[in-house]
Structure formats: C-alpha cells, structure tokens
Design a protein around this motif. Sequence first.
Motif, PDB file in Angstrom:
ATOM      1  N   ALA A 137       0.846  -1.196   0.000  1.00 25.34           N
ATOM      2  CA  ALA A 137       0.000   0.000   0.000  1.00 25.34           C
ATOM      3  C   ALA A 137       0.879   1.243   0.000  1.00 25.34           C
ATOM      4  N   ARG A 138       0.363   2.297  -0.626  1.00 21.59           N
ATOM      5  CA  ARG A 138       0.992   3.618  -0.584  1.00 21.59           C
ATOM      6  C   ARG A 138      -0.001   4.588   0.054  1.00 21.59           C
ATOM      7  N   THR A 161       4.378   2.028   2.064  1.00 20.49           N
ATOM      8  CA  THR A 161       5.021   3.333   2.140  1.00 20.49           C
ATOM      9  C   THR A 161       4.056   4.360   2.709  1.00 20.49           C
ATOM     10  N   LEU A 162       4.511   5.106   3.717  1.00 16.38           N
ATOM     11  CA  LEU A 162       3.775   6.243   4.273  1.00 16.38           C
ATOM     12  C   LEU A 162       4.591   7.486   3.984  1.00 16.38           C
ATOM     13  N   ARG A 163       4.032   8.414   3.181  1.00 16.78           N
ATOM     14  CA  ARG A 163       4.796   9.562   2.726  1.00 16.78           C
ATOM     15  C   ARG A 163       3.965  10.840   2.848  1.00 16.78           C
ATOM     16  N   ASN A 164       4.548  11.844   3.499  1.00 26.26           N
ATOM     17  CA  ASN A 164       3.980  13.202   3.543  1.00 26.26           C
ATOM     18  C   ASN A 164       2.565  13.241   4.125  1.00 26.26           C
ATOM     19  N   ASN A 165       2.308  12.414   5.123  1.00 28.64           N
ATOM     20  CA  ASN A 165       1.032  12.438   5.835  1.00 28.64           C
ATOM     21  C   ASN A 165       1.178  13.241   7.131  1.00 28.64           C
ATOM     22  N   THR A 166       0.050  13.717   7.642  1.00 32.77           N
ATOM     23  CA  THR A 166      -0.001  14.322   8.968  1.00 32.77           C
ATOM     24  C   THR A 166      -0.930  13.496   9.846  1.00 32.77           C
ATOM     25  N   PHE A 167      -0.423  13.031  10.985  1.00 30.39           N
ATOM     26  CA  PHE A 167      -1.182  12.237  11.950  1.00 30.39           C
ATOM     27  C   PHE A 167      -1.203  13.005  13.269  1.00 30.39           C
ATOM     28  N   VAL A 187       8.479   8.492   5.012  1.00 27.91           N
ATOM     29  CA  VAL A 187       9.191   9.631   4.455  1.00 27.91           C
ATOM     30  C   VAL A 187       8.345  10.890   4.625  1.00 27.91           C
ATOM     31  N   GLY A 188       8.881  11.885   5.297  1.00 29.03           N
ATOM     32  CA  GLY A 188       8.261  13.201   5.318  1.00 29.03           C
ATOM     33  C   GLY A 188       6.941  13.303   6.035  1.00 29.03           C
ATOM     34  N   ASN A 189       6.657  12.407   6.961  1.00 31.90           N
ATOM     35  CA  ASN A 189       5.409  12.463   7.714  1.00 31.90           C
ATOM     36  C   ASN A 189       5.546  13.385   8.925  1.00 31.90           C
TER      37      ASN A 189
END
Length: 198
Positions: A137-138, A161-167, A187-189
């Motif tokens: 999953a991306r 891949t988890l990229r550029n998310n805000t949690f 990357v970039g979370n």
Amino acid sequence: GVRFVDATYGTIQSNRIRGNNRNLNFGYGVQLDRSSGNTVEGNMIHRNNTGVMIENSSYDNIVRANTLTSNVAGADAFTGAGIRMNGAAERNLIVSNLVAHHTNGIYNTSWYNRIVANTVISNEFYGIYLALGGNFARVEGNMVTASLLDNCRLVNVATCTLRNNTFSWSRALDGVHFEQSRDITLVGNVARRNFGAG
C-alpha cells in the motif's frame, strides 16, 4: 445503496446515498463486487454500515472527492468503515475524500492500493487501518486526526510506504502504530500531539 457486480468502466457520481443498513448488500452505501475500472466520485454517502466497499477481485477503481460521514456498524474494529477494500481488491485509488465519524476511516486488507490526499477525521477506532495482507500500500499526503485509537495502524502487512502524511490528536493511542509488519518506509510524515507515541 448502489451495487455493481461484474461491472466495468461505470461511474457513480453526484448522488446522495444514505441509511442503508438492512439491505441484502449488508448495508453498503456503494459496493463494487468483482468490478473493475469504475469511478465513484462526488457522492455524499451517509449513515450506512460501510460507505464504500470494494471487494472480491475488484481492480483499478477510483474513489474520488466523496463526502463519507457516520458509516458505522457494530462495536469492534472489523465492521463498519468509511471505505473498505478486501478480498483481493487490488490497485484501487482512494483520493481526495472526506472521511469522518466512522468505526474505521479507511480499512485496507488487499494489495497495491493507494490512499492519497484524503482528510480522515474523528473515527471511533482507526483513521487508516492496513491489516492482514494489505501489502504494497501507498499512503500519501493524507491528513488524519482525532481518531479514538490510532490515527494510522499497520498490522501484519509488508512493503508499505507512508509519505507526507499528517497524523495528529489521536484521542487514546498513537499517531502511527506498527505491529508484526516489515519493510515499511516512512518519508516526510508529521506526527504531533497524539495521546501516545508519535
């Protein structure tokens, strides 16, 4: 609700779909069953057991720019979701949806799905839940906030891949939680102000 079975290249657009919780399709707002290449776009999907269900070898569908609210069923993490993909529902794109006030926001147990630029707010278990084979999953560019448990949870998955998310602002557990998972790329979370770990 609206049910596609063995359907290809159809469009479900600009509908109001609500209150389906007793029907033969198990209360789905939209169900794609053995259906590929379809687009679900710009709908308001409210108070069903599950908002959008993609299942049983349904490939290459797009779920885009829908408003999904209060699709809740049962009292455990395995029933009810805003958007759910399972049963070899692969290579689907979930993009730019508002997903709020469900049991789970977006729940994926199938390979190669992309979850991109969604706003996922105030779900009662997990905001984004990848589990039990939701491999490759991306998850990119999503804003996930105020889930009761984890904002994003990965269980028994690989090569995601988890990229550029805000949690942010999980109410009881973590921003992002990994369990029995491997080869995960982050990357970039941004993870901030969660109750537990980032």
